[in-house]
Design a protein around this motif. Sequence first.
Motif, mmCIF file in Angstrom:
data_model
loop_
_atom_site.group_PDB
_atom_site.id
_atom_site.type_symbol
_atom_site.label_atom_id
_atom_site.label_comp_id
_atom_site.label_asym_id
_atom_site.label_seq_id
_atom_site.Cartn_x
_atom_site.Cartn_y
_atom_site.Cartn_z
ATOM 1 N N ALA A 103 0.491 -1.289 -86.222
ATOM 2 C CA ALA A 103 1.010 -0.087 -85.560
ATOM 3 C C ALA A 103 0.427 0.088 -84.165
ATOM 4 N N SER A 104 -0.865 -0.273 -84.011
ATOM 5 C CA SER A 104 -1.508 -0.012 -82.724
ATOM 6 C C SER A 104 -2.807 -0.788 -82.581
ATOM 7 N N THR A 105 -2.785 -1.826 -81.730
ATOM 8 C CA THR A 105 -3.997 -2.540 -81.343
ATOM 9 C C THR A 105 -3.908 -2.835 -79.856
ATOM 10 N N GLN A 106 -4.924 -2.419 -79.112
ATOM 11 C CA GLN A 106 -4.912 -2.564 -77.660
ATOM 12 C C GLN A 106 -5.785 -3.728 -77.208
ATOM 13 N N VAL A 107 -5.241 -4.561 -76.304
ATOM 14 C CA VAL A 107 -6.033 -5.612 -75.669
ATOM 15 C C VAL A 107 -6.774 -4.993 -74.493
ATOM 16 N N TYR A 108 -8.040 -5.339 -74.345
ATOM 17 C CA TYR A 108 -8.769 -4.878 -73.162
ATOM 18 C C TYR A 108 -8.119 -5.517 -71.929
ATOM 19 N N PRO A 109 -7.727 -4.710 -70.941
ATOM 20 C CA PRO A 109 -6.966 -5.241 -69.790
ATOM 21 C C PRO A 109 -7.649 -6.400 -69.072
ATOM 22 N N GLU A 110 -8.949 -6.298 -68.833
ATOM 23 C CA GLU A 110 -9.634 -7.377 -68.119
ATOM 24 C C GLU A 110 -9.761 -8.629 -68.975
ATOM 25 N N MET A 111 -9.814 -8.460 -70.290
ATOM 26 C CA MET A 111 -9.833 -9.626 -71.164
ATOM 27 C C MET A 111 -8.495 -10.356 -71.099
ATOM 28 N N ARG A 112 -7.410 -9.593 -71.080
ATOM 29 C CA ARG A 112 -6.088 -10.235 -70.954
ATOM 30 C C ARG A 112 -6.008 -11.003 -69.636
ATOM 31 N N LYS A 113 -6.496 -10.409 -68.576
ATOM 32 C CA LYS A 113 -6.485 -11.093 -67.279
ATOM 33 C C LYS A 113 -7.311 -12.378 -67.332
ATOM 34 N N PHE A 114 -8.451 -12.305 -68.030
ATOM 35 C CA PHE A 114 -9.314 -13.484 -68.137
ATOM 36 C C PHE A 114 -8.598 -14.586 -68.902
ATOM 37 N N VAL A 115 -7.956 -14.242 -69.990
ATOM 38 C CA VAL A 115 -7.184 -15.224 -70.758
ATOM 39 C C VAL A 115 -6.118 -15.863 -69.874
ATOM 40 N N GLU A 116 -5.446 -15.063 -69.087
ATOM 41 C CA GLU A 116 -4.387 -15.583 -68.220
ATOM 42 C C GLU A 116 -4.952 -16.488 -67.129
ATOM 43 N N LEU A 117 -6.128 -16.133 -66.595
ATOM 44 C CA LEU A 117 -6.786 -16.992 -65.611
ATOM 45 C C LEU A 117 -7.111 -18.355 -66.206
ATOM 46 N N LEU A 118 -7.672 -18.344 -67.405
ATOM 47 C CA LEU A 118 -8.036 -19.589 -68.069
ATOM 48 C C LEU A 118 -6.797 -20.411 -68.399
ATOM 49 N N ALA A 119 -5.744 -19.748 -68.854
ATOM 50 C CA ALA A 119 -4.510 -20.446 -69.191
ATOM 51 C C ALA A 119 -3.920 -21.137 -67.967
ATOM 52 N N ALA A 120 -4.018 -20.493 -66.818
ATOM 53 C CA ALA A 120 -3.496 -21.074 -65.583
ATOM 54 C C ALA A 120 -4.219 -22.361 -65.219
ATOM 55 N N GLU A 121 -5.448 -22.511 -65.712
ATOM 56 C CA GLU A 121 -6.250 -23.718 -65.453
ATOM 57 C C GLU A 121 -6.186 -24.702 -66.626
ATOM 58 N N ASP A 122 -5.368 -24.394 -67.626
ATOM 59 C CA ASP A 122 -5.261 -25.244 -68.821
ATOM 60 C C ASP A 122 -6.581 -25.380 -69.565
ATOM 61 N N VAL A 123 -7.388 -24.335 -69.535
ATOM 62 C CA VAL A 123 -8.652 -24.348 -70.263
ATOM 63 C C VAL A 123 -8.368 -24.155 -71.748
ATOM 64 N N PRO A 124 -8.870 -25.016 -72.623
ATOM 65 C CA PRO A 124 -8.661 -24.836 -74.059
ATOM 66 C C PRO A 124 -9.315 -23.541 -74.534
ATOM 67 N N MET A 125 -8.584 -22.782 -75.359
ATOM 68 C CA MET A 125 -9.102 -21.514 -75.864
ATOM 69 C C MET A 125 -8.895 -21.411 -77.361
ATOM 70 N N ALA A 126 -9.776 -20.662 -78.002
ATOM 71 C CA ALA A 126 -9.665 -20.427 -79.435
ATOM 72 C C ALA A 126 -10.169 -19.036 -79.754
ATOM 73 N N VAL A 127 -9.788 -18.546 -80.918
ATOM 74 C CA VAL A 127 -10.341 -17.313 -81.470
ATOM 75 C C VAL A 127 -11.151 -17.685 -82.703
ATOM 76 N N ALA A 128 -12.370 -17.168 -82.798
ATOM 77 C CA ALA A 128 -13.222 -17.369 -83.976
ATOM 78 C C ALA A 128 -13.706 -15.993 -84.407
ATOM 79 N N SER A 129 -13.252 -15.536 -85.552
ATOM 80 C CA SER A 129 -13.429 -14.139 -85.933
ATOM 81 C C SER A 129 -13.843 -13.984 -87.389
ATOM 82 N N GLY A 130 -14.507 -12.865 -87.651
ATOM 83 C CA GLY A 130 -14.842 -12.515 -89.024
ATOM 84 C C GLY A 130 -13.683 -11.897 -89.774
ATOM 85 N N SER A 131 -12.582 -11.637 -89.100
ATOM 86 C CA SER A 131 -11.403 -11.055 -89.739
ATOM 87 C C SER A 131 -10.682 -12.102 -90.588
#
Length: 246
Positions: A103-131
């Motif tokens: 129903a409602s989960t917000q991405v931190y705006p600067e984190m989204r920007k950081f992800v997009e910066l990394l994606a533009a450089e083809d940096v490999p990314m992953a999520v590792a979570s306790g969820s």
Amino acid sequence: MDPSGSTRRAVGILVRMSTLGTTAVIFDLDGTLVDSEPNYFEAGRRTLAEQGVTDFTWADHEQYVGISTQETLALWKERYGLTAPLDTLLADKNRRYLELARASTQVYPEMRKFVELLAAEDVPMAVASGSSPEAIEAILAGTGLAPYMPTVVSADEVAHGKPAPDVFLEAARRLGAAPADCVVLEDAAPGVAAAHAAGMRCIAVPYVAAQADDPAFATAGLLLRGGQSEFTARGAYEWLAPRTAG
């Protein structure tokens, strides 16, 4: 073969190698990429209330930030004397959390920007979570982050949750990256400790500011004591780039 295409690919490789090199970035999810803790608190509060515990507060919740859901529930069984089976409690809390998260989960705006910066450089990314895997999938899909994070590891998939390094080491393995080349973003002391144990660098963005003095945070390469209010995508990127060049 398209010469111009080859040139563009070569330039892309050169740009990447001149900035972040072989760096891979692993994100914690809750409290780091997204502000999901209010949903976890509410899901936990409702689950406990159904078991007769009606005085669970946000301050109580903060004690479990950074700990996997399953481990949290095991601690609750002991603390509150819950008689319901762990599997029942886990299913109940996960169901409630997923309803709230969708129903409602917000991405931190600067984190989204950081992800997009990394994606533009083809940096490999992953999520590792306790969820749980279901919760991670729901949040990434709902927030539009899924295309950037095809590699996902849940604590449910490894032997030990944070502060053990298992989730981060598994994420590195799936990315094909050496632990020394990985940078972890974390908001909680157990996660920072896990990154250190994995031999990875860490950018720590404490969700609970009062916990920034926890000794685990001292192991982070970059500690932003003010949490998300101090984090900027450009600042994190610039912190990474010189270290890669060095």
